[in-house]
Design a protein around this motif. Structure first.
Motif, PDB file in Angstrom:
ATOM      1  N   LEU A 231      -7.235   0.051  -2.868  1.00  0.00           N
ATOM      2  CA  LEU A 231      -6.206  -0.972  -2.662  1.00  0.00           C
ATOM      3  C   LEU A 231      -6.640  -2.227  -3.412  1.00  0.00           C
ATOM      4  O   LEU A 231      -7.398  -3.054  -2.901  1.00  0.00           O
ATOM      5  CB  LEU A 231      -6.019  -1.260  -1.172  1.00  0.00           C
ATOM      6  CG  LEU A 231      -5.531  -0.065  -0.328  1.00  0.00           C
ATOM      7  CD1 LEU A 231      -5.400  -0.461   1.135  1.00  0.00           C
ATOM      8  CD2 LEU A 231      -4.203   0.457  -0.853  1.00  0.00           C
TER       9      LEU A 231
ATOM     10  N   PHE B  26      -5.071   4.725   7.002  1.00  0.00           N
ATOM     11  CA  PHE B  26      -5.515   5.772   6.084  1.00  0.00           C
ATOM     12  C   PHE B  26      -6.689   6.554   6.672  1.00  0.00           C
ATOM     13  O   PHE B  26      -6.773   7.776   6.514  1.00  0.00           O
ATOM     14  CB  PHE B  26      -5.906   5.171   4.734  1.00  0.00           C
ATOM     15  CG  PHE B  26      -4.731   4.765   3.890  1.00  0.00           C
ATOM     16  CD1 PHE B  26      -3.837   5.713   3.412  1.00  0.00           C
ATOM     17  CD2 PHE B  26      -4.512   3.432   3.562  1.00  0.00           C
ATOM     18  CE1 PHE B  26      -2.752   5.354   2.634  1.00  0.00           C
ATOM     19  CE2 PHE B  26      -3.426   3.058   2.785  1.00  0.00           C
ATOM     20  CZ  PHE B  26      -2.543   4.019   2.316  1.00  0.00           C
TER      21      PHE B  26
ATOM     22  N   PRO C 297       0.798  -1.236   0.000  1.00  0.00           N
ATOM     23  CA  PRO C 297       0.000   0.000   0.000  1.00  0.00           C
ATOM     24  C   PRO C 297       0.825   1.277   0.000  1.00  0.00           C
ATOM     25  O   PRO C 297       0.358   2.313  -0.488  1.00  0.00           O
ATOM     26  CB  PRO C 297      -0.822  -0.112   1.294  1.00  0.00           C
ATOM     27  CG  PRO C 297      -0.844  -1.575   1.611  1.00  0.00           C
ATOM     28  CD  PRO C 297       0.484  -2.089   1.153  1.00  0.00           C
TER      29      PRO C 297
ATOM     30  N   TRP D 131      -4.057  -1.343   7.540  1.00  0.00           N
ATOM     31  CA  TRP D 131      -3.726  -0.281   6.600  1.00  0.00           C
ATOM     32  C   TRP D 131      -4.931   0.636   6.381  1.00  0.00           C
ATOM     33  O   TRP D 131      -4.786   1.861   6.286  1.00  0.00           O
ATOM     34  CB  TRP D 131      -3.256  -0.869   5.271  1.00  0.00           C
ATOM     35  CG  TRP D 131      -1.773  -1.071   5.229  1.00  0.00           C
ATOM     36  CD1 TRP D 131      -1.095  -2.235   5.394  1.00  0.00           C
ATOM     37  CD2 TRP D 131      -0.789  -0.056   5.013  1.00  0.00           C
ATOM     38  NE1 TRP D 131       0.260  -2.016   5.301  1.00  0.00           N
ATOM     39  CE2 TRP D 131       0.472  -0.697   5.062  1.00  0.00           C
ATOM     40  CE3 TRP D 131      -0.841   1.309   4.783  1.00  0.00           C
ATOM     41  CZ2 TRP D 131       1.673  -0.001   4.896  1.00  0.00           C
ATOM     42  CZ3 TRP D 131       0.357   2.012   4.621  1.00  0.00           C
ATOM     43  CH2 TRP D 131       1.587   1.363   4.677  1.00  0.00           C
ATOM     44  N   VAL D 132      -6.115   0.065   6.290  1.00  0.00           N
ATOM     45  CA  VAL D 132      -7.325   0.877   6.114  1.00  0.00           C
ATOM     46  C   VAL D 132      -7.506   1.806   7.310  1.00  0.00           C
ATOM     47  O   VAL D 132      -7.824   3.000   7.157  1.00  0.00           O
ATOM     48  CB  VAL D 132      -8.562  -0.016   5.925  1.00  0.00           C
ATOM     49  CG1 VAL D 132      -9.837   0.821   5.928  1.00  0.00           C
ATOM     50  CG2 VAL D 132      -8.454  -0.800   4.618  1.00  0.00           C
TER      51      VAL D 132
ATOM     52  N   GLN E 249      -8.090  10.015   5.068  1.00  0.00           N
ATOM     53  CA  GLN E 249      -7.970   9.677   3.651  1.00  0.00           C
ATOM     54  C   GLN E 249      -8.892   8.501   3.333  1.00  0.00           C
ATOM     55  O   GLN E 249      -8.779   7.442   3.957  1.00  0.00           O
ATOM     56  CB  GLN E 249      -6.536   9.317   3.290  1.00  0.00           C
ATOM     57  CG  GLN E 249      -6.339   8.827   1.873  1.00  0.00           C
ATOM     58  CD  GLN E 249      -6.815   9.845   0.843  1.00  0.00           C
ATOM     59  OE1 GLN E 249      -6.250  10.921   0.740  1.00  0.00           O
ATOM     60  NE2 GLN E 249      -7.853   9.507   0.107  1.00  0.00           N
ATOM     61  N   ASP E 250      -9.810   8.703   2.383  1.00  0.00           N
ATOM     62  CA  ASP E 250     -10.717   7.625   1.993  1.00  0.00           C
ATOM     63  C   ASP E 250      -9.943   6.494   1.336  1.00  0.00           C
ATOM     64  O   ASP E 250      -9.177   6.720   0.388  1.00  0.00           O
ATOM     65  CB  ASP E 250     -11.780   8.147   1.028  1.00  0.00           C
ATOM     66  CG  ASP E 250     -12.744   9.093   1.704  1.00  0.00           C
ATOM     67  OD1 ASP E 250     -13.534   8.640   2.537  1.00  0.00           O
ATOM     68  OD2 ASP E 250     -12.686  10.310   1.397  1.00  0.00           O
ATOM     69  N   CYS E 251     -10.150   5.305   1.833  1.00  0.00           N
ATOM     70  CA  CYS E 251      -9.427   4.135   1.336  1.00  0.00           C
ATOM     71  C   CYS E 251     -10.380   2.951   1.306  1.00  0.00           C
ATOM     72  O   CYS E 251     -11.170   2.753   2.234  1.00  0.00           O
ATOM     73  CB  CYS E 251      -8.231   3.845   2.241  1.00  0.00           C
ATOM     74  SG  CYS E 251      -7.391   2.292   1.898  1.00  0.00           S
TER      75      CYS E 251
ATOM     76  N   ILE F 142      -8.335   6.187  -2.365  1.00  0.00           N
ATOM     77  CA  ILE F 142      -7.252   5.220  -2.571  1.00  0.00           C
ATOM     78  C   ILE F 142      -7.879   3.828  -2.644  1.00  0.00           C
ATOM     79  O   ILE F 142      -8.476   3.349  -1.680  1.00  0.00           O
ATOM     80  CB  ILE F 142      -6.208   5.276  -1.445  1.00  0.00           C
ATOM     81  CG1 ILE F 142      -5.509   6.636  -1.443  1.00  0.00           C
ATOM     82  CG2 ILE F 142      -5.181   4.150  -1.603  1.00  0.00           C
ATOM     83  CD1 ILE F 142      -4.494   6.800  -0.330  1.00  0.00           C
TER      84      ILE F 142
END
Length: 375
Positions: free
Chosen positions: A79, A97, A58, A93-94, A102-104, A77
């Motif tokens: 993934l 973010f 990522p 990781w989500v 930050q939208d992921c 973002i």
């Protein structure tokens, strides 16, 4: 010491740099330079950016040169290849973010339900703009081979049922090698307002000074194998697997291998391409059984070599000896003739194919940064 402390010795890069011929990698063909300029120009006009990254890396799969512009835009973002990534690590990781506002969203570009969730998020983020703008541009960006074109094709299939579209929609070119898309194409996916999705070529930074980041990109297929060398990529992969103790999770295979027979010696050798799913011809039961047995033998071989390893896993020289031994057992497990002059290359190619198609399991290669979940 960990991966970072031993990767230089284990991958035999010394002072040579990332690529196999020495020096910092400079894989930046003419079309990439032109594409980067075009992307920067069109970013100014875009209402939203879908930045596609590889779910297994990522952080490493982000184009750092474009990050200042991307972070200044409405951005999601995506993934991609979440089916190849460890779900537990990916969830961390989500959360990382999310903590950075930050939208992921983890996605599988080949799954309609997964892509629908992405489109729902995109529509939500564009809702305010849709009321005052007659035309909206959504740009899809990312480094090579992260699945941008596959995502575009899935969006087309969904759009054809969800939105009235005037002209017949085209399909983006999809391929297993980086650099397939070499221009910027616009695809109309909706009316009222008109929404266009712009597919772009995958572009890397002009050079990759960080060895480990470069090797992760190569392992995920964002850099052509020939630039780095399959042998070097596999040495890095084995270093990561051994350091994390991943083969020890395959302990249950030891008993299975004792209870079942080995793959028959008269089985034909397989080209790495045979392990990839065929679009036109589905593999028959014999093919599936062969691949299943092949994977089991590879996992068992790596489990045995690591469990019986008497050295120090954090010692550079000991790790090098372990990896050399693993190349030998992998050659046998993959049914590659010992006298073959290209045996090591064949081992590397087949092992990489098994990893990249998820046959060896799911992994996330990037470490999750420290973060405050409540921030």
């Amino acid at each position: 010491m960990g991966v970072k402390g031993i990767v230089r010795k284990a991958v035999e890069v010394g002072e040579m740099g990332f690529n196999k011929d020495g020096g910092a990698i400079n894989w930046f063909p003419g079309h990439m330079a032109a594409a980067t300029r075009a992307i920067r120009s069109r970013l100014k006009l875009s209402d939203l950016v879908i930045e596609v990254r590889d779910a297994r890396i990522p952080f490493s799969s982000a184009n750092q040169d474009l990050q200042p512009q991307l972070s200044a835009k409405r951005r999601v973002i995506a993934l991609n290849k979440k089916d190849l990534a460890n779900a537990n690590v990916l969830n961390k990781w989500v959360r990382y973010f999310d903590s950075s506002n930050q939208d992921c969203l983890p996605i599988n570009a080949h799954s309609r339900s997964s892509v629908r969730k992405l489109l729902d998020l995109v529509e939500f983020k564009l809702k305010e703009v849709m009321s005052r703008e007659p035309t909206l541009l959504v740009m899809v960006v990312g480094v090579p081979n992260v699945g941008k074109s596959a995502l575009i094709n899935s969006i087309h299939q969904i759009a054809s049922t969800r939105f009235p579209v005037q002209e017949k929609m085209k399909r983006a070119t999809v391929g297993p090698l980086p650099g397939v898309t070499q221009d910027i194409a616009g695809y109309k996916i909706a009316h009222q307002p008109s929404i266009y999705v712009l597919d772009t070529p995958g572009v890397l930074v002009p050079n990759i000074p960080n060895i480990e980041t470069g090797l992760k990109l190569a392992l995920a297929g964002s850099v052509k194998d020939s630039v780095v060398g399959e042998d070097r990529i596999v040495q890095y992969l084995l270093t990561v697997l051994n350091t994390r103790g991943s083969p020890l999770h395959w302990k249950h295979l030891a008993k299975q291998m004792e209870e079942t027979s080995q793959i028959s010696e008269d089985k034909p050798d397989y080209n790495p391409k045979d392990l990839r799913p065929k679009m036109k011809k589905m593999p028959n039961a014999s093919d599936l059984l062969y691949v299943k047995d092949l994977v089991r033998e590879v996992q068992h071989a790596l489990y045995v070599t690591l469990s019986e390893f008497g050295g120090n896993i954090e010692d550079e020289n000991d790790m090098e000896c372990l990896i050399e031994h693993q190349f030998e057992v992998l050659q046998k497990a993959l049914k590659i003739p010992h006298k073959s002059s290209e045996a090591r290359l064949m081992v590397s190619k087949k092992f990489l194919t098994l990893f990249r198609t998820g046959k060896l399991g799911s992994f996330v290669l990037d470490d999750v940064p420290e973060f405050n979940p409540e921030s």
